[in-house]
Design an enzyme around this catalytic site. Structure first.
Site, PDB file in Angstrom:
ATOM      1  N   ASN A   6      51.848  47.775  31.954  1.00 52.05           N
ATOM      2  CA  ASN A   6      52.068  47.886  33.399  1.00 52.05           C
ATOM      3  C   ASN A   6      53.534  47.578  33.696  1.00 52.05           C
ATOM      4  OD1 ASN A   6      52.406  46.980  36.134  1.00 52.05           O
ATOM      5  ND2 ASN A   6      50.192  46.892  36.337  1.00 52.05           N
ATOM      6  N   HIS A   9      56.625  45.419  37.472  1.00 51.52           N
ATOM      7  CA  HIS A   9      57.633  44.386  37.757  1.00 51.52           C
ATOM      8  C   HIS A   9      59.031  44.745  37.271  1.00 51.52           C
ATOM      9  CE1 HIS A   9      54.706  42.291  39.863  1.00 51.52           C
ATOM     10  NE2 HIS A   9      53.901  42.202  38.820  1.00 51.52           N
ATOM     11  N   HIS A  42      51.028  50.545  39.705  1.00 53.73           N
ATOM     12  CA  HIS A  42      50.240  50.304  40.919  1.00 53.73           C
ATOM     13  C   HIS A  42      51.109  50.638  42.125  1.00 53.73           C
ATOM     14  CE1 HIS A  42      47.773  47.094  43.388  1.00 53.73           C
ATOM     15  NE2 HIS A  42      47.753  48.291  43.939  1.00 53.73           N
ATOM     16  N   ARG A  44      51.393  50.222  45.586  1.00 53.13           N
ATOM     17  CA  ARG A  44      50.782  49.414  46.652  1.00 53.13           C
ATOM     18  C   ARG A  44      51.088  50.012  48.013  1.00 53.13           C
ATOM     19  NH1 ARG A  44      49.113  44.016  44.735  1.00 53.13           N
ATOM     20  NH2 ARG A  44      48.646  43.596  46.913  1.00 53.13           N
ATOM     21  N   ARG A  48      55.855  47.530  47.394  1.00 51.50           N
ATOM     22  CA  ARG A  48      56.733  46.406  47.046  1.00 51.50           C
ATOM     23  C   ARG A  48      57.317  46.546  45.641  1.00 51.50           C
ATOM     24  NH1 ARG A  48      52.226  41.667  46.415  1.00 51.50           N
ATOM     25  NH2 ARG A  48      51.673  42.406  48.474  1.00 51.50           N
ATOM     26  N   GLU A  69      47.095  52.928  39.390  1.00 49.98           N
ATOM     27  CA  GLU A  69      46.302  51.921  40.117  1.00 49.98           C
ATOM     28  C   GLU A  69      46.542  52.078  41.592  1.00 49.98           C
ATOM     29  OE1 GLU A  69      47.137  47.913  39.126  1.00 49.98           O
ATOM     30  OE2 GLU A  69      46.583  48.169  37.057  1.00 49.98           O
ATOM     31  N   THR A 100      46.879  41.170  42.615  1.00 43.22           N
ATOM     32  CA  THR A 100      45.503  41.552  42.902  1.00 43.22           C
ATOM     33  C   THR A 100      44.565  40.376  42.644  1.00 43.22           C
ATOM     34  OG1 THR A 100      46.145  43.722  42.107  1.00 43.22           O
ATOM     35  CG2 THR A 100      43.798  43.368  42.510  1.00 43.22           C
ATOM     36  N   GLU A 150      37.238  48.037  34.526  1.00 40.48           N
ATOM     37  CA  GLU A 150      38.251  47.122  33.990  1.00 40.48           C
ATOM     38  C   GLU A 150      37.881  45.732  34.487  1.00 40.48           C
ATOM     39  OE1 GLU A 150      42.361  48.273  34.042  1.00 40.48           O
ATOM     40  OE2 GLU A 150      43.022  46.189  34.166  1.00 40.48           O
ATOM     41  N   HIS A 192      44.743  41.637  33.559  1.00 42.09           N
ATOM     42  CA  HIS A 192      45.313  40.740  34.575  1.00 42.09           C
ATOM     43  C   HIS A 192      45.562  39.360  33.978  1.00 42.09           C
ATOM     44  CE1 HIS A 192      46.563  39.176  38.403  1.00 42.09           C
ATOM     45  NE2 HIS A 192      46.557  40.409  38.849  1.00 42.09           N
TER      46      HIS A 192
HETATM   47  N1  PXP Z   1      44.974  45.570  35.595  1.00 46.78           N
HETATM   48  C1  PXP Z   1      44.945  45.711  36.944  1.00 46.78           C
HETATM   49  C2  PXP Z   1      43.828  46.493  37.536  1.00 46.78           C
HETATM   50  C3  PXP Z   1      45.959  45.167  37.746  1.00 46.78           C
HETATM   51  O1  PXP Z   1      45.903  45.304  39.083  1.00 46.78           O
HETATM   52  C4  PXP Z   1      47.027  44.493  37.123  1.00 46.78           C
HETATM   53  C5  PXP Z   1      48.147  43.951  37.948  1.00 46.78           C
HETATM   54  O2  PXP Z   1      48.727  44.955  38.698  1.00 46.78           O
HETATM   55  C6  PXP Z   1      47.022  44.383  35.729  1.00 46.78           C
HETATM   56  C7  PXP Z   1      45.972  44.916  34.998  1.00 46.78           C
HETATM   57  C8  PXP Z   1      48.123  43.698  34.988  1.00 46.78           C
HETATM   58  O3  PXP Z   1      48.162  42.358  35.328  1.00 46.78           O
HETATM   59  P1  PXP Z   1      49.381  41.473  34.840  1.00 46.78           P
HETATM   60  O4  PXP Z   1      50.610  42.045  35.478  1.00 46.78           O
HETATM   61  O5  PXP Z   1      49.037  40.116  35.329  1.00 46.78           O
HETATM   62  O6  PXP Z   1      49.420  41.567  33.352  1.00 46.78           O
END
Ligand code: PXP
Length: 242
Positions: A6, A9, A42, A44, A48, A69, A100, A150, A192
């Site tokens: 992901n 960030h 994602h 949003r 952001r 996402e 999330t 998930e 997550h």
């Molecule tokens: N899976 C989903 C569905 C998420 O919303 C997120 C965060 O956007 C992640 C995985 C990844 O989480 P993290 O950034 O904490 O590793």
């Protein structure tokens, strides 16, 4: 077991200064070279981190599947149908949250979500529900025709970070949730909050086909670089599964 990286960030850091760097596409290509099987982003409601143009750039630039996402809103559905990503993961979204929090309430919104995902499924997307380990949510996800669930590992990872004695029970509930979802024919993903400290326990679940990991990898990349950070995660995942 696949690793989805992901890159939200990377965009957060870019947006902090309104510059064009660091570039999320460059990060995605580095992730791909380091062994990621997919890229997760994602979009949003408040944009952001990832922005609309990032989705376009990523879809055009990467050679591995994009897991898009999004919240279950009409705006996001239209964007997903326009881009037709490999996978769409529906997540709950609150404007004021930092990330999330908790899973989607599929059981409480079943009829609407069934209608919502129908055109996405018809467009060929693998639709995933980001949910907690509650069997009622897993069953509802199955009933509405999602291909994937998930499981939200964020609470477990927080308990581990806090050295809470409740972590073992949460891990056991996730394990049971993974087995139950699999028994219904759902593909099981997890994500997550996963870090080097928590990946092994989750990767050990034999039903988990994909982990989606973001924040920790981007944070770790400050110290060792994105490629090596991902390679180390991959090594830990594979060792746990073996
Ligand atoms: N899976 C989903 C569905 C998420 O919303 C997120 C965060 O956007 C992640 C995985 C990844 O989480 P993290 O950034 O904490 O590793």
């Amino acid at each position: 077991m696949r690793l989805g990286v992901n890159i939200d960030h990377v965009a957060t850091v870019r947006n902090a200064r309104g510059s064009s760097w660091p570039d999320p596409l460059r990060a995605a290509l580095l992730a791909e070279a380091a062994g990621a099987d997919g890229i997760t982003a994602h979009l949003r409601e408040d944009r952001r981190h990832i922005r609309d143009e990032d989705i376009e750039t990523l879809m055009a630039g990467i050679g591995i599947p994009l897991n898009f996402e999004m919240a279950a809103t009409a705006e996001m559905q239209a964007i997903a149908l326009r881009h037709k990503p490999h996978a769409v993961c529906l997540v709950p979204e609150k404007r004021e949250e930092r990330t999330t929090e908790g899973g989607l309430d599929v059981a409480g919104d079943e009829a609407r979500l069934a209608d919502f995902i129908a055109p996405l499924r018809e467009a060929g997307a693998r639709v995933s529900m980001f949910i907690g380990h509650d069997p009622a949510q897993i069953e509802a996800s199955h009933r509405i025709g999602a291909a994937v669930v998930e499981l939200h590992t964020g609470h477990y990872c927080e308990l581990v970070a806090d050295r809470s004695p409740d972590a073992a029970a949460e891990l056991a509930a996730l394990r049971e949730g993974a087995a139950f979802a699999h028994s219904l024919g759902l593909e099981v993903h997890a994500g997550h909050g996963i870090s080097y400290d928590t990946v092994a326990e989750i990767a050990e679940f034999p039903q988990v086909m994909e982990l989606n990991i973001g924040h920790f990898l981007i944070a770790e990349s400050i110290f060792r670089g994105l490629g090596p950070a991902i390679e180390e995660m991959r090594r830990r995942m594979d060792a746990a599964r073996a």
